[in-house]
Design a protein around this motif. Structure first.
Motif, mmCIF file in Angstrom:
data_model
loop_
_atom_site.group_PDB
_atom_site.id
_atom_site.type_symbol
_atom_site.label_atom_id
_atom_site.label_comp_id
_atom_site.label_asym_id
_atom_site.label_seq_id
_atom_site.Cartn_x
_atom_site.Cartn_y
_atom_site.Cartn_z
ATOM 1 N N VAL A 191 0.854 -1.192 0.000
ATOM 2 C CA VAL A 191 0.000 0.000 0.000
ATOM 3 C C VAL A 191 0.887 1.239 0.000
ATOM 4 O O VAL A 191 1.766 1.386 0.858
ATOM 5 C CB VAL A 191 -0.936 0.014 1.227
ATOM 6 N N TYR A 192 0.676 2.103 -0.980
ATOM 7 C CA TYR A 192 1.400 3.365 -1.071
ATOM 8 C C TYR A 192 0.452 4.495 -0.673
ATOM 9 O O TYR A 192 -0.552 4.737 -1.351
ATOM 10 C CB TYR A 192 1.919 3.593 -2.489
ATOM 11 N N VAL A 193 0.783 5.192 0.432
ATOM 12 C CA VAL A 193 -0.096 6.214 0.990
ATOM 13 C C VAL A 193 0.529 7.592 0.790
ATOM 14 O O VAL A 193 1.708 7.795 1.107
ATOM 15 C CB VAL A 193 -0.334 5.966 2.492
ATOM 16 N N PRO A 194 -0.223 8.574 0.266
ATOM 17 C CA PRO A 194 0.333 9.922 0.102
ATOM 18 C C PRO A 194 0.799 10.505 1.430
ATOM 19 O O PRO A 194 0.134 10.352 2.470
ATOM 20 C CB PRO A 194 -0.847 10.723 -0.467
ATOM 21 N N LYS A 195 1.935 11.181 1.401
ATOM 22 C CA LYS A 195 2.457 11.799 2.618
ATOM 23 C C LYS A 195 1.664 13.041 3.015
ATOM 24 O O LYS A 195 1.648 13.422 4.188
ATOM 25 C CB LYS A 195 3.937 12.148 2.422
ATOM 26 N N GLY A 204 0.516 4.330 -10.363
ATOM 27 C CA GLY A 204 -0.819 4.204 -10.935
ATOM 28 C C GLY A 204 -0.787 3.887 -12.411
ATOM 29 O O GLY A 204 0.269 3.631 -12.997
ATOM 30 N N PRO A 205 -1.956 3.909 -13.067
ATOM 31 C CA PRO A 205 -2.034 3.597 -14.499
ATOM 32 C C PRO A 205 -1.269 4.566 -15.385
ATOM 33 O O PRO A 205 -0.903 4.211 -16.500
ATOM 34 C CB PRO A 205 -3.539 3.671 -14.791
ATOM 35 N N PHE A 235 -8.916 4.648 -2.661
ATOM 36 C CA PHE A 235 -8.036 3.519 -2.963
ATOM 37 C C PHE A 235 -8.101 3.206 -4.463
ATOM 38 O O PHE A 235 -9.172 3.244 -5.068
ATOM 39 C CB PHE A 235 -8.481 2.271 -2.189
ATOM 40 N N LEU A 236 -6.960 2.892 -5.046
ATOM 41 C CA LEU A 236 -6.913 2.405 -6.417
ATOM 42 C C LEU A 236 -6.129 1.097 -6.392
ATOM 43 O O LEU A 236 -4.935 1.072 -6.092
ATOM 44 C CB LEU A 236 -6.267 3.418 -7.361
ATOM 45 N N ILE A 237 -6.813 0.000 -6.687
ATOM 46 C CA ILE A 237 -6.315 -1.347 -6.424
ATOM 47 C C ILE A 237 -5.926 -2.043 -7.721
ATOM 48 O O ILE A 237 -6.596 -1.904 -8.757
ATOM 49 C CB ILE A 237 -7.402 -2.164 -5.688
ATOM 50 N N ILE A 289 -4.446 6.368 -2.881
ATOM 51 C CA ILE A 289 -3.834 5.319 -2.066
ATOM 52 C C ILE A 289 -3.742 4.091 -2.967
ATOM 53 O O ILE A 289 -4.741 3.445 -3.267
ATOM 54 C CB ILE A 289 -4.665 5.013 -0.805
ATOM 55 N N PHE A 290 -2.526 3.808 -3.446
ATOM 56 C CA PHE A 290 -2.333 2.732 -4.410
ATOM 57 C C PHE A 290 -2.141 1.408 -3.682
ATOM 58 O O PHE A 290 -1.291 1.287 -2.799
ATOM 59 C CB PHE A 290 -1.131 3.030 -5.305
ATOM 60 N N VAL A 291 -2.943 0.420 -4.074
ATOM 61 C CA VAL A 291 -2.943 -0.888 -3.419
ATOM 62 C C VAL A 291 -2.615 -1.947 -4.464
ATOM 63 O O VAL A 291 -3.301 -2.058 -5.484
ATOM 64 C CB VAL A 291 -4.315 -1.187 -2.784
ATOM 65 N N ASN A 292 -1.559 -2.726 -4.203
ATOM 66 C CA ASN A 292 -1.164 -3.807 -5.107
ATOM 67 C C ASN A 292 -1.182 -5.118 -4.330
ATOM 68 O O ASN A 292 -0.603 -5.206 -3.248
ATOM 69 C CB ASN A 292 0.224 -3.558 -5.677
ATOM 70 N N GLN A 293 -1.820 -6.132 -4.913
ATOM 71 C CA GLN A 293 -2.013 -7.381 -4.170
ATOM 72 C C GLN A 293 -1.609 -8.591 -5.009
ATOM 73 O O GLN A 293 -2.024 -8.732 -6.165
ATOM 74 C CB GLN A 293 -3.483 -7.510 -3.763
ATOM 75 N N ASP A 294 -0.774 -9.465 -4.406
ATOM 76 C CA ASP A 294 -0.510 -10.780 -5.000
ATOM 77 C C ASP A 294 -1.749 -11.636 -4.814
ATOM 78 O O ASP A 294 -2.223 -11.820 -3.684
ATOM 79 C CB ASP A 294 0.672 -11.460 -4.298
#
Length: 657
Positions: free
Chosen positions: A65-69, A99-100, A77-79, A110-115
């Motif tokens: 999860v990448y959260v803006p400072k 992101g895209p 959230f963008l997953i 808030i970029f969310v990347n999931q295996d």
């Protein structure tokens, strides 16, 4: 197996770069140009966290999860859910783009990347295109829709500064996970963009087209994409498959029957074996057809595809239509541009090979279509004013906006084959030559490109077909020079009357745009400015002329044994005339005044598809002796009028509706 709940994962010492796109193909020299690397430091603006999020059945999915400072405002959230790894692993190691497109990184999400289950650092068992469960009876009945639901639920409760909205996107396999995850959608899910989503692997996506196995693409993929014991980090070094040659045509021909490829996969061939052995439309494929399950979707959906996507061209159309059919009252739109697989995210899209599109189509899409879509539905920004279908018309190189796809004013017409190689919208009358014939030899199959290549060159979907029309095992039909533009939109449907001396045969049909002889040469072949005034010191290579270029517009195979059913194949009776009706993927192309329309028909397209032995056998078990020559006939009489049904759009200078 790691079972700790949703804790921060310790950083890895590996700096890894894993492709999130479907990595079937190598990029040829003349592919679509890449845009410049982003000048944005993600680490400066975002803080990275890593979690194992528990699903309802107790399996933990690894999630970065990448959260803006900047905490002065909240973010959606963008997953992205992927089987290709969310690497680099470790909270101190960042992706260069989150992101895209770079616009998303700068705008703040808030970029969310999931295996996904069973891949890399996630627990569980990976199942190829995991079937959706419509009626779930317990917490053990899980699929991708429940995994996204549980993920969003956890994110809302545990990641601060979120605005309560979530979106999801993905390309290729992540595109499938996008489609599969939005069924029975979570109330917080407001927007989704499945891009090049696999929908039905047997019916026109990666595995089979027209019942023919897409050999080169699938072996190229499964030689790298193998079963895993999870959780596991990616290897430090990826060892590429050793082809032992530079030419896939030679490799596959020397290997022999399809069954011989199993030995090259080092004991990890389960995923490959499933693709090969399930060579009819059986329950394995039916359970994985996502289209009937695309229900209870409550978010806005923007499905994206490319006209020259060699892997998943059919998926976007199948997904778009299934959502339209089963989910009223939501925004559901389709975008198709002149792109290769995932090219809309990576490339300028100004040209593909030597075919020009006259503008940066990729940049136009990223800035004017995709980014405004997510900004509207996740942040409440201005209405993006997107139409039902936003498609690029090749030939004229114009973006078109339609209120439906295919366009409502597309009129079905048939391009009929005629004696002496004629092609027209007029049906044949009594003709002295009722058929054309050729001898198909599976031991000397027709190649699908006229140059040596491994994997599937992305350029092949509009490559020059002049090499094929002079072969004696290819029949050619061509219109006179067009006196006005002819625009075709929607699917194309060959209707052939054929016979064979064999008991099975393929019939591959190619729709082609023939350029005028005075067509200007490609800018890709123009001499570099710095070389123009230099004296010639040696004999140059032959120049490439675009005059007479035969651009493939759409080409697809059809395996004749499936002419009545993809479930129950039937042999041909040698010499008996049979009708074949097929439906190929959509196009939106204008054949310009001064061009010609051509159709080529052949019975092999190698190694794009595996060879048909031309003997009615179970092809995965075929022996060398099963591969025999056959004489193929294509009929064009008043009673047996072979041709292609197309959708003709009336000429207009205004944007289409």
């Amino acid at each position: 197996m790691l079972r700790r709940k949703s804790s921060i994962f310790p950083p890895s010492t590996f700096i890894l770069s894993i492709l999130i796109l479907f990595f079937l193909t190598a990029i040829p020299v003349l592919s679509q140009a890449r845009p410049d690397a982003p000048d944005f430091d993600a680490k400066e603006h975002y803080t990275k966290y890593e979690y194992r999020i528990a699903m309802r059945d107790g399996v933990h999915l690894f999630t970065s999860v990448y959260v803006p400072k900047d905490s002065s405002r909240s973010y959606p959230f963008l997953i992205n859910r992927t089987p290709y790894s969310v690497g680099p692993y470790g909270v101190d190691l960042y992706r260069t783009q989150l992101g895209p497109s770079p616009d998303f990184d700068k705008a703040g999400y808030i970029f969310v990347n999931q295996d996904v289950r069973g891949r890399y650092m996630s627990e569980g068992t990976f199942i190829e295109m995991r079937p959706h469960i419509d009626n779930k009876k317990s917490k053990q009945d899980v699929d991708d829709s429940t995994d996204l639901y549980d993920t969003i639920d956890w994110l809302l409760k545990n990641v601060p500064n979120n605005n309560g909205n979530a979106g999801i996107w993905g390309i290729s396999y992540p595109g499938f996970f996008t489609s599969a995850s939005i069924i029975d959608s979570h109330p917080a899910l407001k927007a989704a963009s499945p891009q090049a989503p696999m929908t039905d692997l047997f019916m026109g996506d990666d595995a089979y087209h027209g019942g023919a196995f897409m050999l080169d693409a699938n072996f190229g993929f499964y030689s790298s994409f193998k079963p895993q014991d999870n959780p596991q980090l990616p290897p430090k070094t990826n060892v590429p498959f050793d082809w032992g040659t530079k030419d896939a045509y030679d490799f596959y021909l020397s290997v022999g029957p399809l069954s011989n490829l199993h030995k090259f996969l080092e004991g990890k061939s389960a995923l490959w074996d499933d693709q090969v052995q399930h060579n009819t439309y059986d329950d394995y494929w039916k359970a994985r057809n996502l289209a009937p399950h695309m229900k209870n979707i409550h978010c806005a959906v923007l499905t994206v595809g490319g006209w020259f996507d060699a892997e998943d061209l059919q998926g976007p159309f199948s997904t778009f239509h299934a959502i339209d059919k089963n989910n009223s009252g939501i925004f559901n739109a389709l975008v198709v541009g002149p792109w290769v697989h995932g090219g809309w995210a990576r490339y300028d899209g100004q040209h593909l090979g030597r075919v020009e599109f006259a503008s940066s189509t990729g940049e136009y899409y990223r800035k004017n279509i995709l980014f405004p879509f997510f900004e509207q539905y996740l942040k409440g920004a201005a209405d993006a004013k997107l139409p039902k279908a936003y498609v690029f018309e090749t030939g004229t190189n114009v973006w078109r906006q339609y209120s439906a796809w295919p366009p409502k004013n597309a009129e079905p017409k048939t391009l009929y084959f005629h004696a002496n190689g004629g092609l027209s919208f007029d049906p044949p009358a009594a003709e002295a030559l009722p058929y054309d014939e050729y001898v198909s030899d599976p031991n000397k199959p027709v190649p699908f490109v006229n140059y040596a290549a491994l994997n599937v060159p992305q350029e092949y979907m509009l490559s020059d077909q002049r090499f094929a029309d002079s072969r004696t095992d290819v029949v050619v039909y061509e219109t006179p020079v067009l006196q006005e533009d002819v625009t075709l939109a929607g699917p194309i449907s060959p209707r052939l009357f054929v016979s064979t001396t064999g008991t099975d045969s393929d019939f591959d049909v190619k729709l082609i745009d023939v350029y005028p002889t005075d067509y200007p040469d490609s800018k890709q072949d123009a001499p570099r400015p710095e070389d123009r005034d230099k004296p010639r010191k040696d004999v140059p290579a032959p120049s490439f002329t675009m005059g007479g270029y035969q651009q493939l517009v759409r080409g697809e195979p059809f395996r004749g044994k499936f002419r009545h059913s993809f479930e129950k194949p039937e042999p041909f009776t040698p010499g008996k005339v049979e009708e074949i009706n097929a439906t190929f993927q959509d196009i939106n192309h204008t054949f310009r005044r001064g061009h010609r329309i051509m159709v080529q028909v052949q019975s092999s397209w190698f190694p794009l598809t595996n060879r048909n032995p031309q003997t009615f056998v179970n092809i995965p078990d075929a022996k060398p002796s099963d591969f025999v020559k056959a004489t193929e006939r294509v009929y064009h009489t008043k009673a047996e009028p072979s041709g292609i049904v197309v959708g003709v759009v009336p000429a207009t200078l205004e944007p289409q509706k």
